[in-house]
Design an enzyme around this catalytic site. Structure first.
Site, PDB file in Angstrom:
ATOM      1  N   GLU A 497      -8.069  -6.969   2.017  1.00 17.98           N
ATOM      2  CA  GLU A 497      -6.743  -7.699   1.574  1.00 17.98           C
ATOM      3  C   GLU A 497      -6.252  -7.923   2.877  1.00 17.98           C
ATOM      4  OE1 GLU A 497      -5.616  -5.934  -2.056  1.00 17.98           O
ATOM      5  OE2 GLU A 497      -4.190  -7.803  -2.295  1.00 17.98           O
ATOM      6  N   ASP A 504       5.757  -6.916  -1.483  1.00 20.20           N
ATOM      7  CA  ASP A 504       5.941  -5.614  -0.560  1.00 20.20           C
ATOM      8  C   ASP A 504       6.899  -5.961   0.319  1.00 20.20           C
ATOM      9  OD1 ASP A 504       3.518  -6.429  -1.897  1.00 20.20           O
ATOM     10  OD2 ASP A 504       2.363  -4.774  -0.793  1.00 20.20           O
ATOM     11  N   TRP A 555       8.092 -11.416  -5.992  1.00 19.06           N
ATOM     12  CA  TRP A 555       7.493 -11.699  -4.987  1.00 19.06           C
ATOM     13  C   TRP A 555       7.987 -13.058  -4.162  1.00 19.06           C
ATOM     14  CZ3 TRP A 555       5.875  -7.969  -8.071  1.00 19.06           C
ATOM     15  CH2 TRP A 555       5.118  -6.946  -7.560  1.00 19.06           C
ATOM     16  N   GLU A 755      -0.180   3.512  -1.733  1.00 21.62           N
ATOM     17  CA  GLU A 755      -0.038   2.331  -2.405  1.00 21.62           C
ATOM     18  C   GLU A 755       0.472   2.851  -3.746  1.00 21.62           C
ATOM     19  OE1 GLU A 755      -3.737   0.148  -3.165  1.00 21.62           O
ATOM     20  OE2 GLU A 755      -2.517  -1.507  -3.772  1.00 21.62           O
ATOM     21  N   HIS A 776       0.321   1.622   2.686  1.00 23.05           N
ATOM     22  CA  HIS A 776       1.080   0.648   1.880  1.00 23.05           C
ATOM     23  C   HIS A 776       2.492   1.047   1.766  1.00 23.05           C
ATOM     24  CE1 HIS A 776      -1.309  -2.096  -0.659  1.00 23.05           C
ATOM     25  NE2 HIS A 776      -0.317  -2.374  -1.099  1.00 23.05           N
TER      26      HIS A 776
END
Ligand code: BGC
Length: 905
Positions: A497, A504, A555, A755, A776
């Site tokens: 990824e 994030d 986002w 995560e 993460h």
């Protein structure tokens, strides 16, 4: 050999090398000299850049002044081609307190030219500093005119990597040598056998269809009179290698290199050497070199002394110069963010339990990002394999299931027998454990050392938490940051990824900007985001965005929130100016989409990875519309866009009203029982906090005082509790050690943020393997609350020109504090509770003001170093407030004490 006359715009020969630059000719005689000077000069927030965009440099500095209550009232900046040269521009005395992003206002700067600038300042006590030491910088090349080098590659278009070299003679050693390099792919360069730099995976990741970064290196010391060799290695990198799980070749098929070496001699002549068809190339040692898959390095294929004066065999052929290279040259821009470098080392230990025959399993003791240096006793031609994992399986073997299709495996094939080392060049991994196989005797692994890699940003923040668990949490957050800030802010460094997920960094940017100076790094990423903006104005979920990933509320909003964070943290309005038009298009789009009812329903991810505690997507979307509008109104006002500011203020107010009308019920609920819904509504100022305070607290009690928030809600959770006077409940959630909590991860041995809250379940089994990273940073967003409430430091005006110091002790913790290297200098706090006495040690840098709240302290008892605070220099406005004693501090160092009126601390 092609030695050409310079085609550059470098018309002036510098009298000396810049290294010889003298700080100042003579000290200032203006004004009264005292304990005041200027330090930490930055040019466009960079430390002596070698290729700074010539068009609009800006200057920043810090004032060092022993006096209390000191601030700059005037400055003078002067700039010359070098410190020995006549002044090209002198601002004259400017009556202004500005110390950040002061724009250059002199005659146009030339390209490819060295400059030096100095500043002196006058403070409010009438003292004048000496001229500061010179800060040097060099301007960028005039591209394409100054970029004479061609783009070169391997003749075989199927070749994914290659090595290159070019020998040349110099009549004399240069007094100044600069190497400008870029690649479609990733490169490493050498001069006479030595690396020219410490950069990793240069030129970094951008959308290569829009912008190709180039680097500039000072290589003066690497060259000599006579025979010299410049050489390079080239591999696919992000350009042609795998991106996430989307396969390779997202930007192009075959990597290309372009480099030019510019040399100035003492006699005033210049020359240059650039990549062209006279360079030679060979396949080189890489059978595979891929960021996601790993590297296979066959040392047998590397010609002896290939990057030095070694004999050139028939393996070398002429480099291929593809047609159309000029189109790439047009896209070259100087890199303006910190390069990825090795930022640390860790020694691995051999695990006591070795479950796999023939393998050696090592533990770095820390989930980290980078590569290893492997020391082995090996046999020529025998393949040694390295595999990496973040965790171990229950049987003690390496856990790699969560890497999905990322092979993350390196192979080393030695060219000779005996002891030797190998470090991968063109890949990196996220790992804590390393498994080595393929040796005749596993004991031939002599040592494994982790080389920690990431964008090389200065550390600016420190926390003293008074709790070993919280110290570990802070360590986990910072380790997640240092490895995931890797040219772009990635979600995870390990699996297939490693994308620049906007959600994030939206939630993590405030914490990150306490920990490190993120200004150039995140400014660069914001440009990546703008370059990925859709024609209609939307920002995608990831940037760079080679696969046209969709957008989503929480986002795409990073385009607004991250810009705001950088402006507030570093005080430089350029970050707003640079994104202003783009942000305006995004705002217009989301306003239009929300329709007359101002309901924004947008995006697939919602409150990502919440614990069975869903929040309606329209609540999240509408909340972000109001929040973005609020931030935009501030940013528009700060940059002189008054009409826009009024529009955004109105949009924010109307959206808040629409939010309250739709979600806020008479009984103080929000029509949802999600923790995130309440936390965001309170934190973003969408409803009067008191109206929903009880319902919010019920959502926490319903989970037995545990969190259930996903990515979007987590950063607001503790701030919202603090805002409604639930400080102890905030501390309780922070200090919980059972599932689900930050402490649970730490109890489970985490060394980075996970995560998922349940990446490792309480029964010891792993979370959903389809998406389960152990590095993460999103849930590390709690760091922002820790800085604001444990260190007690929070910005009130851009750049911390004005800041709050308001620690809120709780959870039985008796001491805490922290520091932040702000744009004005170091802010530091340290507090202790000793019986009924509260002590707060504070450092306030010159040019700033602190608004201090001493929690539960009786204002009449406050002293500074044993003297009544009411009459101390630098202290003003001492008064009682509901939370305790409030006072305002000018710059200086203070040791405040006071009696706690309520021993419940
Ligand atoms: C990533 C996240 C990202 C998300 C989008 C995941 O695969 O790892 O961190 O924000 O997708 O929902």
């Amino acid at each position: 050999m092609a030695l050409k006359r310079s085609v550059m715009g470098v018309g002036v020969v510098l009298a000396t090398t810049l290294a010889a630059c003298a700080p100042t000719k003579k000290p200032s005689t203006i004004g009264e000299e005292g304990a005041i000077h200027v330090a930490d000069l930055r040019t466009s927030e960079l430390d002596h850049p070698l290729a700074l965009a010539a068009a609009a440099p800006s200057f920043s500095w810090k004032l060092v002044d022993d006096a209390r209550n000191a601030n700059q009232v005037a400055y003078e900046v002067r700039l010359a081609k070098d410190s020995g040269s006549p002044t090209l521009w002198d601002s004259g005395w400017v009556t202004d307190s500005q110390q950040i992003g002061v724009p250059y206002a002199g005659p146009a700067l030339a390209h490819g030219q060295a400059y030096a600038w100095q500043v002196r300042v006058r403070d409010n006590h009438g003292k004048t500093s000496r001229w500061s030491p010179s800060a040097r910088f060099e301007t960028d090349l005039d591209v394409p005119a100054d970029w004479g080098a061609s783009w070169i590659g391997a003749p075989d278009p199927a070749a994914t990597s290659a090595i290159f070299r070019k020998a040349f003679d110099l009549p004399q050693a240069p007094v100044r040598a600069r190497l400008y390099v870029s690649a479609l792919g990733v490169y490493r360069t050498y001069l006479n056998g030595q690396r020219t730099d410490g950069d990793i995976l240069a030129p970094g990741w951008t959308d290569y269809n829009k912008r190709i970064p180039y680097q500039a290196y000072d290589v003066t010391a690497r060259l000599h009179a006579g025979h010299n060799v410049i050489a390079a290695m080239l591999a696919p990198g992000w350009y042609a290698g795998h991106i996430a799980s989307f396969g390779p070749e997202k930007y192009g098929k075959s990597p290309l290199l372009s480099a030019q070496l510019q040399l100035d001699f003492a006699d005033g002549t210049h020359t240059w050497v650039g990549t062209d068809g006279t360079w030679q190339t060979a396949p080189g040692p890489f059978r595979e070199a891929d960021i996601i898959m790993g590297e296979t390095y066959d040392a047998q294929r590397l010609p002896q002394r290939w990057n030095d004066t070694g004999v050139v065999s028939s393996a070398w052929v002429a480099a291929h110069v593809p047609a159309g290279g000029e189109a790439y040259t047009q896209l070259l821009h100087p890199q303006d963010d910190a390069p990825v470098r090795v930022t640390g080392m860790r020694h691995a230990v051999l695990l006591p339990r070795q479950p796999t025959a023939g393998a050696r399993l090592f533990d770095l003791g820390q989930n980290m990002v980078g590569v290893v240096e492997l020391k082995v006793k090996a046999r020529a031609g025998k393949t040694i394999q390295l595999r990496y994992g973040e965790m171990l399986n229950p049987d003690g073997s390496l856990y790699t299931a969560n890497l999905r299709t990322a092979k993350a495996t390196d192979h080393f094939i030695p060219a000779r027998d005996g002891e030797q080392s190998y470090t991968p060049t063109f890949t990196y991994h996220g790992f804590r454990y390393v498994e080595v196989t393929g040796l005749d005797d596993p004991a031939d692994v002599l040592a494994v050392t982790g080389l920690v890699e990431g964008s090389d940003l200065a550390w600016t923040g420190e926390l003293t938490t008074g709790s070993a668990m919280l110290d570990q949490l802070q360590s986990n957050i910072t380790w997640g940051q240092r490895g995931n800030f890797f040219s772009i802010p990635t979600d995870t460094p390990a699996r297939d990824e490693r994308l620049g997920w906007a959600g994030d960094i939206n939630v993590f940017a405030p914490t990150a900007s306490f920990n490190q100076n993120t200004y150039t790094f995140l400014s660069k990423w914001l440009r990546d985001l703008r370059e990925a903006q859709t024609p209609e104005g939307d920002y995608p979920g990831v940037a760079p965005n080679p696969v046209r990933m969709e957008s989503g509320a929480g986002w795409s909003d990073a385009g607004i929130t991250v810009t705001y964070t950088l402006w507030r943290t570093y005080g430089d309005r350029r970050v707003i100016d640079n994104g202003y038009a783009s942000m305006g298009r995004f705002m217009a789009l989301i306003e239009r989409r929300a329709g007359p009812g101002l309901k924004r329903v947008h995006g697939p991810w919602a409150d990502w990875l919440h614990l069975d505690d869903p929040t309606p997507p329209d609540l999240l979307g509408t909340a972000y519309l109001a929040y973005d509008a609020q931030l935009m109104s501030e940013m528009a006002a700060a940059t002189g866009h008054a009409a826009d500011a009024a529009h955004y203020t109105d949009l924010a107010e109307r959206t808040k009203r629409a939010f309250a009308t739709r979600y806020l019920h008479a009984d103080g609920t929000l029509g949802t029982d999600s923790q995130t819904g309440y936390a965001m509504a309170i934190g973003m100022g969408l409803v009067p906090p008191a109206t929903v305070a009880d319902a919010f607290v019920r959502t926490i009690h319903a989970r037995h005082d545990h969190l259930a928030t996903g990515f979007l809600g987590t950063p607001w959770l503790l701030p919202a509790l603090s805002a409604i006077g639930q400080n102890e409940l905030a501390w309780k959630l922070l200090l919980n050690r059972d599932y689900p909590s930050w402490g649970y991860e730490i109890q489970s041995g985490a060394t980075t943020m996970w995560e998922r809250w349940n990446s490792l379940k309480p029964d010891g089994s792993f979370g959903d393997v389809d998406m389960n990273s152990f590095n993460h940073y999103a849930y590390g967003a709690v760091g922002d609350w820790m800085y604001r409430h444990i260190a007690g430091i929070a910005p009130l005006a851009p750049g911390y020109a004005r800041f709050a110091v308001a620690p809120t002790p709780g959870g039985g913790i008796k001491h805490g504090g922290g520091s932040l290297e702000s744009a004005y200098g170091r802010i530091a706090t340290a507090w202790t509770i000793d019986g009924s006495r509260f002590t707060l040690d504070i450092t306030v840098p010159p040019g700033t003001t602190a608004e201090v709240t001493m929690p539960r302290v009786d204002a009449s008892s406050v002293q500074d170093r044993g003297q009544s605070a009411a009459s101390a220099t630098g202290i003003s406005q001492l008064h009682a407030v509901a939370a305790g004693a409030a006072l305002v501090l000018g710059s200086g160092h203070y040791v405040l004490t006071g009696d706690v009126s309520d021993i419940a601390l």
